[in-house]
Write an enzyme that holds these catalytic residues in place. Structure first.
Site, PDB file in Angstrom:
ATOM      1  N   SER A 134      54.825  92.179  45.406  1.00  0.00           N
ATOM      2  CA  SER A 134      55.168  90.813  45.798  1.00  0.00           C
ATOM      3  C   SER A 134      56.512  90.440  45.188  1.00  0.00           C
ATOM      4  O   SER A 134      56.657  90.389  43.961  1.00  0.00           O
ATOM      5  CB  SER A 134      54.104  89.835  45.299  1.00  0.00           C
ATOM      6  OG  SER A 134      54.635  88.521  45.322  1.00  0.00           O
ATOM      7  N   HIS A 144      55.364  92.504  50.054  1.00  0.00           N
ATOM      8  CA  HIS A 144      54.646  91.238  50.197  1.00  0.00           C
ATOM      9  C   HIS A 144      55.597  90.071  49.920  1.00  0.00           C
ATOM     10  O   HIS A 144      56.276  90.041  48.889  1.00  0.00           O
ATOM     11  CB  HIS A 144      53.479  91.232  49.212  1.00  0.00           C
ATOM     12  CG  HIS A 144      52.544  90.078  49.351  1.00  0.00           C
ATOM     13  ND1 HIS A 144      51.551  90.024  50.302  1.00  0.00           N
ATOM     14  CD2 HIS A 144      52.442  88.921  48.653  1.00  0.00           C
ATOM     15  CE1 HIS A 144      50.872  88.904  50.183  1.00  0.00           C
ATOM     16  NE2 HIS A 144      51.398  88.205  49.186  1.00  0.00           N
ATOM     17  N   ASP A 148      55.849  85.945  49.647  1.00  0.00           N
ATOM     18  CA  ASP A 148      55.048  84.735  49.469  1.00  0.00           C
ATOM     19  C   ASP A 148      55.815  83.494  49.909  1.00  0.00           C
ATOM     20  O   ASP A 148      56.785  83.090  49.271  1.00  0.00           O
ATOM     21  CB  ASP A 148      54.647  84.607  47.990  1.00  0.00           C
ATOM     22  CG  ASP A 148      53.583  85.616  47.612  1.00  0.00           C
ATOM     23  OD1 ASP A 148      52.554  85.667  48.310  1.00  0.00           O
ATOM     24  OD2 ASP A 148      53.793  86.377  46.645  1.00  0.00           O
ATOM     25  N   MET A 163      55.824  79.608  50.386  1.00  0.00           N
ATOM     26  CA  MET A 163      55.126  78.407  49.875  1.00  0.00           C
ATOM     27  C   MET A 163      55.928  77.154  50.226  1.00  0.00           C
ATOM     28  O   MET A 163      57.155  77.161  50.157  1.00  0.00           O
ATOM     29  CB  MET A 163      54.988  78.500  48.353  1.00  0.00           C
ATOM     30  CG  MET A 163      54.305  79.773  47.877  1.00  0.00           C
ATOM     31  SD  MET A 163      54.026  79.722  46.098  1.00  0.00           S
ATOM     32  CE  MET A 163      53.447  81.389  45.796  1.00  0.00           C
ATOM     33  N   HIS A 200      52.997  86.268  53.673  1.00  0.00           N
ATOM     34  CA  HIS A 200      51.797  85.498  53.322  1.00  0.00           C
ATOM     35  C   HIS A 200      52.180  84.027  53.356  1.00  0.00           C
ATOM     36  O   HIS A 200      52.878  83.545  52.460  1.00  0.00           O
ATOM     37  CB  HIS A 200      51.344  85.969  51.921  1.00  0.00           C
ATOM     38  CG  HIS A 200      50.248  85.169  51.320  1.00  0.00           C
ATOM     39  ND1 HIS A 200      49.921  85.276  49.983  1.00  0.00           N
ATOM     40  CD2 HIS A 200      49.377  84.267  51.840  1.00  0.00           C
ATOM     41  CE1 HIS A 200      48.908  84.474  49.706  1.00  0.00           C
ATOM     42  NE2 HIS A 200      48.567  83.843  50.821  1.00  0.00           N
ATOM     43  N   MET A 208      51.663  80.410  52.809  1.00  0.00           N
ATOM     44  CA  MET A 208      50.894  79.395  52.083  1.00  0.00           C
ATOM     45  C   MET A 208      51.516  78.050  52.420  1.00  0.00           C
ATOM     46  O   MET A 208      52.160  77.404  51.589  1.00  0.00           O
ATOM     47  CB  MET A 208      50.952  79.681  50.561  1.00  0.00           C
ATOM     48  CG  MET A 208      50.119  80.878  50.161  1.00  0.00           C
ATOM     49  SD  MET A 208      50.576  81.546  48.542  1.00  0.00           S
ATOM     50  CE  MET A 208      51.895  82.647  49.042  1.00  0.00           C
ATOM     51  N   MET A 228      42.199  86.165  48.266  1.00  0.00           N
ATOM     52  CA  MET A 228      42.938  85.685  47.093  1.00  0.00           C
ATOM     53  C   MET A 228      42.057  85.821  45.855  1.00  0.00           C
ATOM     54  O   MET A 228      40.917  85.361  45.844  1.00  0.00           O
ATOM     55  CB  MET A 228      43.314  84.199  47.252  1.00  0.00           C
ATOM     56  CG  MET A 228      44.387  83.881  48.265  1.00  0.00           C
ATOM     57  SD  MET A 228      45.955  84.760  48.063  1.00  0.00           S
ATOM     58  CE  MET A 228      46.438  84.330  46.388  1.00  0.00           C
ATOM     59  N   GLY A 269      49.808  79.973  44.579  1.00  0.00           N
ATOM     60  CA  GLY A 269      50.869  79.071  44.136  1.00  0.00           C
ATOM     61  C   GLY A 269      51.827  79.693  43.134  1.00  0.00           C
ATOM     62  O   GLY A 269      53.008  79.388  43.136  1.00  0.00           O
ATOM     63  N   PHE A 270      51.313  80.594  42.314  1.00  0.00           N
ATOM     64  CA  PHE A 270      52.154  81.143  41.250  1.00  0.00           C
ATOM     65  C   PHE A 270      51.802  82.603  40.972  1.00  0.00           C
ATOM     66  O   PHE A 270      50.652  83.012  41.158  1.00  0.00           O
ATOM     67  CB  PHE A 270      51.960  80.327  39.956  1.00  0.00           C
ATOM     68  CG  PHE A 270      52.252  78.867  40.147  1.00  0.00           C
ATOM     69  CD1 PHE A 270      53.563  78.397  40.109  1.00  0.00           C
ATOM     70  CD2 PHE A 270      51.224  77.976  40.428  1.00  0.00           C
ATOM     71  CE1 PHE A 270      53.845  77.050  40.334  1.00  0.00           C
ATOM     72  CE2 PHE A 270      51.492  76.631  40.656  1.00  0.00           C
ATOM     73  CZ  PHE A 270      52.800  76.159  40.605  1.00  0.00           C
ATOM     74  N   GLY A 271      52.783  83.345  40.522  1.00  0.00           N
ATOM     75  CA  GLY A 271      52.543  84.695  40.047  1.00  0.00           C
ATOM     76  C   GLY A 271      52.041  84.642  38.611  1.00  0.00           C
ATOM     77  O   GLY A 271      52.094  83.603  37.952  1.00  0.00           O
ATOM     78  N   ASP A 280      45.040  89.884  46.433  1.00  0.00           N
ATOM     79  CA  ASP A 280      46.281  89.283  45.953  1.00  0.00           C
ATOM     80  C   ASP A 280      46.006  88.359  44.772  1.00  0.00           C
ATOM     81  O   ASP A 280      45.311  87.355  44.910  1.00  0.00           O
ATOM     82  CB  ASP A 280      46.897  88.490  47.116  1.00  0.00           C
ATOM     83  CG  ASP A 280      48.247  87.889  46.781  1.00  0.00           C
ATOM     84  OD1 ASP A 280      48.773  88.140  45.684  1.00  0.00           O
ATOM     85  OD2 ASP A 280      48.791  87.162  47.639  1.00  0.00           O
ATOM     86  N   GLY A 281      46.581  88.737  43.627  1.00  0.00           N
ATOM     87  CA  GLY A 281      46.533  87.852  42.473  1.00  0.00           C
ATOM     88  C   GLY A 281      45.890  88.480  41.257  1.00  0.00           C
ATOM     89  O   GLY A 281      44.731  88.887  41.291  1.00  0.00           O
ATOM     90  N   SER A 333      53.756  90.328  39.235  1.00  0.00           N
ATOM     91  CA  SER A 333      54.248  90.458  37.857  1.00  0.00           C
ATOM     92  C   SER A 333      54.023  91.864  37.304  1.00  0.00           C
ATOM     93  O   SER A 333      54.801  92.331  36.474  1.00  0.00           O
ATOM     94  CB  SER A 333      53.597  89.399  36.955  1.00  0.00           C
ATOM     95  OG  SER A 333      52.203  89.369  37.151  1.00  0.00           O
TER      96      SER A 333
HETATM   97  C1  DX5 Z   1      50.179  83.854  44.517  1.00  0.00           C
HETATM   98  C2  DX5 Z   1      50.825  84.843  45.442  1.00  0.00           C
HETATM   99  C3  DX5 Z   1      50.817  86.224  44.953  1.00  0.00           C
HETATM  100  C4  DX5 Z   1      51.587  86.462  43.677  1.00  0.00           C
HETATM  101  C5  DX5 Z   1      50.831  87.495  42.907  1.00  0.00           C
HETATM  102  O1  DX5 Z   1      50.043  82.646  45.153  1.00  0.00           O
HETATM  103  O2  DX5 Z   1      50.175  84.827  46.718  1.00  0.00           O
HETATM  104  O3  DX5 Z   1      51.244  87.144  45.967  1.00  0.00           O
HETATM  105  O4  DX5 Z   1      52.895  86.908  43.865  1.00  0.00           O
HETATM  106  O5  DX5 Z   1      51.379  87.612  41.662  1.00  0.00           O
HETATM  107  P1  DX5 Z   1      50.655  88.399  40.471  1.00  0.00           P
HETATM  108  O6  DX5 Z   1      50.447  89.795  40.963  1.00  0.00           O
HETATM  109  O7  DX5 Z   1      51.599  88.258  39.360  1.00  0.00           O
HETATM  110  O8  DX5 Z   1      49.333  87.692  40.248  1.00  0.00           O
HETATM  111 ZN    ZN Z   2      50.697  86.458  48.199  1.00  0.00          ZN
END
Ligand code: DX5
Ligand code: ZN
Length: 222
Positions: A7, A32, A34, A36, A65, A67, A136, A141-143, A174-175, A197
């Protein structure tokens, strides 16, 4: 077939092309992306412009993806920018079958996404029309968030649902996926592994992708 989907949310955007190419050298199968909108999730990220730039950096399919609250308004823009796969959240779409059909008609592979608290039953009717389901394992929302453990059982049940109906649908997760839990996730039935990450947070995306792929393949080795 297990595929690692790094991602780019956690990538260095000043060197986005290089980051993507490093992941590709490490054996990534998808990239991937993201998207948002600050409404569906409390964060703002990427639009079609960045997808178009990423498209130039790699031949790998871009896995977008979405969101966002009104994905129908933007799917054509992402398809035109070079998305190969587009997934939408079941929580964001009123007429899911129509949206999924529109994604396919635009020449992209459609997927549907479930938040951690959304039950599998929400996608039961649309399952024959999608190429993949994205489960999910964090609230989007966040990595860098922690993996929600109950999602493993959800993946297993989804796998059972797909197999019992004889469908050809991939499960993406994912996540919060890293070297410590990727094998477990594959054992539960996920085949496309998103990692942000764990791939881009370590300084060497090529080595991190390679290590993740090796760990993900372990449970399937005979
Ligand atoms: C979160 C994203 C993910 C994110 C995953 O909302 O959809 O794709 O980048 O990040 P990690 O692998 O750090 O949890
Ligand atoms: Zn994602």
């Amino acid at each position: 077939m297990v595929e690692i989907a790094p991602s780019i949310l956690s990538a260095d955007f000043a060197r986005l092309g290089e980051e993507i190419q490093a992941a590709e050298r490490g054996g990534a199968g998808l990239i991937h992306v993201d998207i948002m909108d600050g409404h569906f999730v409390p964060n703002l990220t990427i639009g079609p412009l960045v997808v178009k730039a990423a498209r130039k950096a790699t031949g790998l399919p871009l896995d977008c993806h979405l969101m966002i609250t009104d994905p129908d308004r933007y799917i054509a823009d992402f398809a035109q920018a070079g998305a190969g796969l587009i997934s939408v959240h079941v929580e964001a779409v009123a007429h899911l079958h129509r949206t999924v059909t529109a994604i396919r008609d635009l020449g992209c592979r459609p997927g549907v996404v479930l938040n951690p608290a959304t039950p599998l039953v929400a996608l039961e009717e649309v399952l024959p029309y999608v190429d993949y389901v994205l489960v999910m394992s964090v609230n989007p929302g966040f990595g860098g968030q922690s993996f929600i453990g109950t999602c493993l059982d959800k993946v297993s049940r989804l796998r059972g649902m797909i197999e019992s109906r004889g469908l050809n649908v991939q499960i993406e997760i994912d996540g919060g996926v890293g070297l410590d839990n990727v094998a477990e996730v594959v054992r539960a039935g996920a085949r496309w592994i998103v990692a942000g990450s764990a791939i881009f947070g370590k300084g060497d995306a090529e080595a991190a992708t390679r290590a993740m792929r090796q760990k993900a393949l372990e449970p399937l080795a005979i």
